[in-house]
Scaffold this motif. Structure first.
Motif, PDB file in Angstrom:
ATOM      1  N   PRO A  32       0.820  -1.216   0.000  1.00  0.00           N
ATOM      2  CA  PRO A  32       0.000   0.000   0.000  1.00  0.00           C
ATOM      3  C   PRO A  32       0.854   1.267   0.000  1.00  0.00           C
ATOM      4  CG  PRO A  32      -0.682  -1.517   1.744  1.00  0.00           C
ATOM      5  CD  PRO A  32       0.623  -2.006   1.224  1.00  0.00           C
ATOM      6  N   ARG A  33       0.404   2.256  -0.698  1.00  0.00           N
ATOM      7  CA  ARG A  33       1.071   3.549  -0.670  1.00  0.00           C
ATOM      8  C   ARG A  33       0.933   4.141   0.741  1.00  0.00           C
ATOM      9  NH1 ARG A  33      -0.420   8.857  -4.400  1.00  0.00           N
ATOM     10  NH2 ARG A  33       1.279  10.193  -3.619  1.00  0.00           N
ATOM     11  N   GLY A  34       2.031   4.598   1.295  1.00  0.00           N
ATOM     12  CA  GLY A  34       2.008   5.163   2.643  1.00  0.00           C
ATOM     13  C   GLY A  34       2.364   4.179   3.733  1.00  0.00           C
ATOM     14  N   LEU A  35       2.595   2.904   3.383  1.00  0.00           N
ATOM     15  CA  LEU A  35       2.997   1.933   4.392  1.00  0.00           C
ATOM     16  C   LEU A  35       4.408   2.262   4.871  1.00  0.00           C
ATOM     17  CD1 LEU A  35       2.336  -0.819   5.842  1.00  0.00           C
ATOM     18  CD2 LEU A  35       3.636  -1.902   4.000  1.00  0.00           C
ATOM     19  N   PRO A  36       4.620   2.403   6.186  1.00  0.00           N
ATOM     20  CA  PRO A  36       5.975   2.674   6.667  1.00  0.00           C
ATOM     21  C   PRO A  36       6.859   1.441   6.550  1.00  0.00           C
ATOM     22  CG  PRO A  36       4.505   2.324   8.514  1.00  0.00           C
ATOM     23  CD  PRO A  36       3.639   2.301   7.288  1.00  0.00           C
ATOM     24  N   VAL A  37       8.137   1.610   6.812  1.00  0.00           N
ATOM     25  CA  VAL A  37       9.047   0.472   6.874  1.00  0.00           C
ATOM     26  C   VAL A  37       8.603  -0.433   8.024  1.00  0.00           C
ATOM     27  CG1 VAL A  37      11.417  -0.245   7.351  1.00  0.00           C
ATOM     28  CG2 VAL A  37      10.979   1.739   5.882  1.00  0.00           C
TER      29      VAL A  37
ATOM     30  N   ASP B 213     -15.979  -5.792   9.389  1.00  0.00           N
ATOM     31  CA  ASP B 213     -15.085  -6.914   9.664  1.00  0.00           C
ATOM     32  C   ASP B 213     -14.137  -7.102   8.472  1.00  0.00           C
ATOM     33  OD1 ASP B 213     -13.845  -9.254  10.323  1.00  0.00           O
ATOM     34  OD2 ASP B 213     -15.679 -10.416  10.622  1.00  0.00           O
ATOM     35  N   GLN B 214     -12.836  -7.189   8.748  1.00  0.00           N
ATOM     36  CA  GLN B 214     -11.837  -7.272   7.688  1.00  0.00           C
ATOM     37  C   GLN B 214     -11.756  -8.659   7.045  1.00  0.00           C
ATOM     38  OE1 GLN B 214     -10.843  -4.112   6.819  1.00  0.00           O
ATOM     39  NE2 GLN B 214      -8.711  -4.225   7.456  1.00  0.00           N
ATOM     40  N   SER B 215     -12.203  -9.695   7.755  1.00  0.00           N
ATOM     41  CA  SER B 215     -12.089 -11.045   7.201  1.00  0.00           C
ATOM     42  C   SER B 215     -12.897 -11.142   5.916  1.00  0.00           C
ATOM     43  CB  SER B 215     -12.583 -12.085   8.212  1.00  0.00           C
ATOM     44  OG  SER B 215     -13.925 -11.860   8.549  1.00  0.00           O
ATOM     45  N   GLY B 216     -12.292 -11.751   4.907  1.00  0.00           N
ATOM     46  CA  GLY B 216     -12.961 -11.902   3.632  1.00  0.00           C
ATOM     47  C   GLY B 216     -12.728 -10.758   2.673  1.00  0.00           C
TER      48      GLY B 216
ATOM     49  N   SER C 293      -7.012  -6.873  -0.420  1.00  0.00           N
ATOM     50  CA  SER C 293      -6.134  -5.768  -0.032  1.00  0.00           C
ATOM     51  C   SER C 293      -6.769  -4.413  -0.312  1.00  0.00           C
ATOM     52  CB  SER C 293      -4.798  -5.887  -0.775  1.00  0.00           C
ATOM     53  OG  SER C 293      -3.951  -4.816  -0.446  1.00  0.00           O
ATOM     54  N   ARG C 294      -7.314  -4.217  -1.511  1.00  0.00           N
ATOM     55  CA  ARG C 294      -7.931  -2.931  -1.842  1.00  0.00           C
ATOM     56  C   ARG C 294      -9.135  -2.649  -0.958  1.00  0.00           C
ATOM     57  NH1 ARG C 294     -12.259  -1.725  -4.466  1.00  0.00           N
ATOM     58  NH2 ARG C 294     -12.522  -3.873  -5.215  1.00  0.00           N
ATOM     59  N   GLN C 295      -9.963  -3.660  -0.719  1.00  0.00           N
ATOM     60  CA  GLN C 295     -11.153  -3.467   0.113  1.00  0.00           C
ATOM     61  C   GLN C 295     -10.784  -3.134   1.557  1.00  0.00           C
ATOM     62  OE1 GLN C 295     -12.823  -7.305  -0.780  1.00  0.00           O
ATOM     63  NE2 GLN C 295     -14.304  -6.464  -2.253  1.00  0.00           N
ATOM     64  N   ARG C 296      -9.715  -3.728   2.054  1.00  0.00           N
ATOM     65  CA  ARG C 296      -9.281  -3.416   3.420  1.00  0.00           C
ATOM     66  C   ARG C 296      -8.801  -1.972   3.525  1.00  0.00           C
ATOM     67  NH1 ARG C 296      -6.594  -8.488   6.586  1.00  0.00           N
ATOM     68  NH2 ARG C 296      -8.182 -10.031   6.059  1.00  0.00           N
ATOM     69  N   LEU C 297      -8.072  -1.513   2.528  1.00  0.00           N
ATOM     70  CA  LEU C 297      -7.630  -0.116   2.533  1.00  0.00           C
ATOM     71  C   LEU C 297      -8.821   0.834   2.528  1.00  0.00           C
ATOM     72  CD1 LEU C 297      -4.630  -0.273   0.032  1.00  0.00           C
ATOM     73  CD2 LEU C 297      -4.504   0.372   2.446  1.00  0.00           C
ATOM     74  N   GLU C 298      -9.813   0.530   1.697  1.00  0.00           N
ATOM     75  CA  GLU C 298     -11.012   1.373   1.630  1.00  0.00           C
ATOM     76  C   GLU C 298     -11.787   1.317   2.935  1.00  0.00           C
ATOM     77  OE1 GLU C 298     -13.037  -0.214  -1.723  1.00  0.00           O
ATOM     78  OE2 GLU C 298     -11.776   0.825  -3.208  1.00  0.00           O
ATOM     79  N   ASN C 299     -11.865   0.144   3.542  1.00  0.00           N
ATOM     80  CA  ASN C 299     -12.607  -0.036   4.788  1.00  0.00           C
ATOM     81  C   ASN C 299     -11.999   0.787   5.925  1.00  0.00           C
ATOM     82  OD1 ASN C 299     -14.528  -1.273   6.594  1.00  0.00           O
ATOM     83  ND2 ASN C 299     -12.932  -2.701   7.222  1.00  0.00           N
ATOM     84  N   LEU C 300     -10.661   0.890   5.948  1.00  0.00           N
ATOM     85  CA  LEU C 300      -9.980   1.551   7.054  1.00  0.00           C
ATOM     86  C   LEU C 300      -9.627   3.002   6.785  1.00  0.00           C
ATOM     87  CD1 LEU C 300      -7.530  -1.293   8.148  1.00  0.00           C
ATOM     88  CD2 LEU C 300      -9.600  -0.550   9.316  1.00  0.00           C
ATOM     89  N   ALA C 301      -9.804   3.466   5.559  1.00  0.00           N
ATOM     90  CA  ALA C 301      -9.395   4.830   5.216  1.00  0.00           C
ATOM     91  C   ALA C 301     -10.094   5.852   6.115  1.00  0.00           C
ATOM     92  CB  ALA C 301      -9.710   5.120   3.752  1.00  0.00           C
ATOM     93  N   GLY C 302      -9.312   6.647   6.816  1.00  0.00           N
ATOM     94  CA  GLY C 302      -9.864   7.679   7.696  1.00  0.00           C
ATOM     95  C   GLY C 302     -10.470   7.168   8.976  1.00  0.00           C
ATOM     96  N   ALA C 303     -10.220   5.896   9.329  1.00  0.00           N
ATOM     97  CA  ALA C 303     -10.884   5.306  10.499  1.00  0.00           C
ATOM     98  C   ALA C 303     -10.187   5.637  11.812  1.00  0.00           C
ATOM     99  CB  ALA C 303     -10.974   3.793  10.343  1.00  0.00           C
ATOM    100  N   LEU C 304      -8.921   6.043  11.778  1.00  0.00           N
ATOM    101  CA  LEU C 304      -8.170   6.286  13.007  1.00  0.00           C
ATOM    102  C   LEU C 304      -7.828   7.756  13.164  1.00  0.00           C
ATOM    103  CD1 LEU C 304      -5.639   3.293  12.954  1.00  0.00           C
ATOM    104  CD2 LEU C 304      -7.865   3.415  14.085  1.00  0.00           C
ATOM    105  N   GLU C 305      -7.657   8.168  14.408  1.00  0.00           N
ATOM    106  CA  GLU C 305      -7.200   9.517  14.703  1.00  0.00           C
ATOM    107  C   GLU C 305      -6.391   9.494  15.987  1.00  0.00           C
ATOM    108  OE1 GLU C 305     -10.469  12.168  15.308  1.00  0.00           O
ATOM    109  OE2 GLU C 305     -11.121  11.210  17.162  1.00  0.00           O
TER     110      GLU C 305
ATOM    111  N   MET D 102       0.838  -8.473  10.427  1.00  0.00           N
ATOM    112  CA  MET D 102       0.608  -7.724   9.195  1.00  0.00           C
ATOM    113  C   MET D 102       0.289  -8.711   8.081  1.00  0.00           C
ATOM    114  SD  MET D 102       3.040  -5.240   6.869  1.00  0.00           S
ATOM    115  CE  MET D 102       3.857  -6.640   6.075  1.00  0.00           C
ATOM    116  N   THR D 103      -0.847  -8.497   7.418  1.00  0.00           N
ATOM    117  CA  THR D 103      -1.198  -9.315   6.256  1.00  0.00           C
ATOM    118  C   THR D 103      -1.134  -8.436   5.000  1.00  0.00           C
ATOM    119  OG1 THR D 103      -3.535  -8.946   6.814  1.00  0.00           O
ATOM    120  CG2 THR D 103      -2.542 -11.029   7.504  1.00  0.00           C
ATOM    121  N   THR D 104      -2.131  -7.573   4.805  1.00  0.00           N
ATOM    122  CA  THR D 104      -2.126  -6.687   3.638  1.00  0.00           C
ATOM    123  C   THR D 104      -1.427  -5.359   3.906  1.00  0.00           C
ATOM    124  OG1 THR D 104      -4.236  -5.616   4.198  1.00  0.00           O
ATOM    125  CG2 THR D 104      -4.343  -7.661   2.927  1.00  0.00           C
ATOM    126  N   GLY D 105      -1.213  -5.011   5.169  1.00  0.00           N
ATOM    127  CA  GLY D 105      -0.612  -3.728   5.513  1.00  0.00           C
ATOM    128  C   GLY D 105      -1.600  -2.590   5.643  1.00  0.00           C
TER     129      GLY D 105
END
Length: 292
Positions: free
Chosen positions: A49-54, A182-185, A188-200, A222-225
């Motif tokens: 994913p773009r933006g994934l740290p080391v 729920d992230q199961s199922g 990678s793209r769907q997980r990024l969309e699901n979590l986008a903007g979810a944390l602060e 870490m699976t998809t990152g």
């Protein structure tokens, strides 16, 4: 919800090895070797994913390691927090956060009898303690499990780092700002969309991230990152917000700036990003496709 007597029983009289089920041991020598026997390595999911740290990981997520992580997380085998924390500490030590804390020309040392540059390595100089920032679980998951597994492991890792000469503390500053599916199922793209903007990051935590030592995001797996990518975005945004408002504004103003930036997609303020991450385990493919 677990009772206190269950927690005490697990710690004093472990029923079985968390990795293989061998009786009357928390983690047998063979399973402990699977968890911490090899040097931690940098890992990269595919796609990355773009933006994934080391990210550095202690072991592949398979067999005994997978069983131990699930036993701690889902079955409340709390005594496993110590060996899992030691594995996480090893991944933190080899990452860039530890190197930045030491600074240019700083000396890395290893306790007697341990290999230099591996899990005994310590950072003996620097600007401040490492800040281990756990990726938060949802409140519903914490209630269902009766504990917060990642925070518990992070506390154990910080203790292990301090014990071996690297100042570290846990900074549980991330929180969920909205519900996620729920992230199961999900791929990678769907997980990024699901979590986008979810944390602060809370306002008080944002100032700590700027004024404290190097920040290391920590998670058990870490699976998809996607989770680490979102956590890193939230940390970068909070740091930028603090630098925008300065030291004089109160927490309400800072919170408003953070949320405004989240809505606009504004993140960086032109300064180098120094956030990195460490996990206990990552998918085997992330180790195999290692483009160091």
């Amino acid at each position: 919800m677990r009772g206190w007597w269950q927690d005490l029983t697990d710690l004093v009289l472990p029923a079985e090895c968390g990795g293989c089920g061998r009786p009357r041991t928390v983690l047998c020598p063979e399973c402990r070797a699977a968890l911490t026997g090899a040097a931690p390595r940098r890992v990269r999911p595919v796609p990355e994913p773009r933006g994934l740290p080391v990210v550095h990981a202690a072991a592949p997520y398979e067999d005994e390691v997978r069983a131990a992580l699930l036993a701690h997380k889902e079955r409340g085998a709390l005594a496993l927090a110590a060996p899992l924390g030691a594995a996480l500490a090893g991944a933190v030590r080899v990452g860039p956060g530890c190197a930045r804390r030491a600074g240019p020309g700083a000396r890395h040392t290893a306790p007697e009898g341990r290999p230099r540059g591996r899990k005994g390595q310590t950072c003996d100089t620097g600007v401040g303690p490492l800040l281990l920032v756990p990726v938060p679980s949802s409140r519903r998951a914490v209630r269902a499990r009766g504990h917060d597994p990642v925070r518990r492991i992070a506390l154990a890792a910080a203790g292990e780092l301090r014990r071996t000469g690297t100042p570290a503390r846990v900074a549980a500053v991330l929180r969920q700002r909205r519900a996620v599916a729920d992230q199961s199922g999900l791929n990678s793209r769907q997980r990024l969309e699901n979590l986008a903007g979810a944390l602060e990051v809370a306002a008080a935590g944002a100032r700590l991230l700027v004024d404290g030592g190097p920040v290391v995001l920590v998670d058990d797996l870490m699976t998809t990152g996607a989770s680490l990518t979102e956590a890193a975005r939230a940390v970068r945004m909070a740091r930028s917000a603090v630098r925008q408002v300065g030291e004089e504004e109160d927490g309400a103003v800072l919170t408003e700036v953070i949320r405004r930036m989240a809505g606009s997609g504004e993140v960086m303020d032109g300064r180098p990003d120094t956030t990195c991450a460490a996990v206990i385990a990552a998918s085997p493919d992330a180790f195999e496709i290692n483009r160091n």
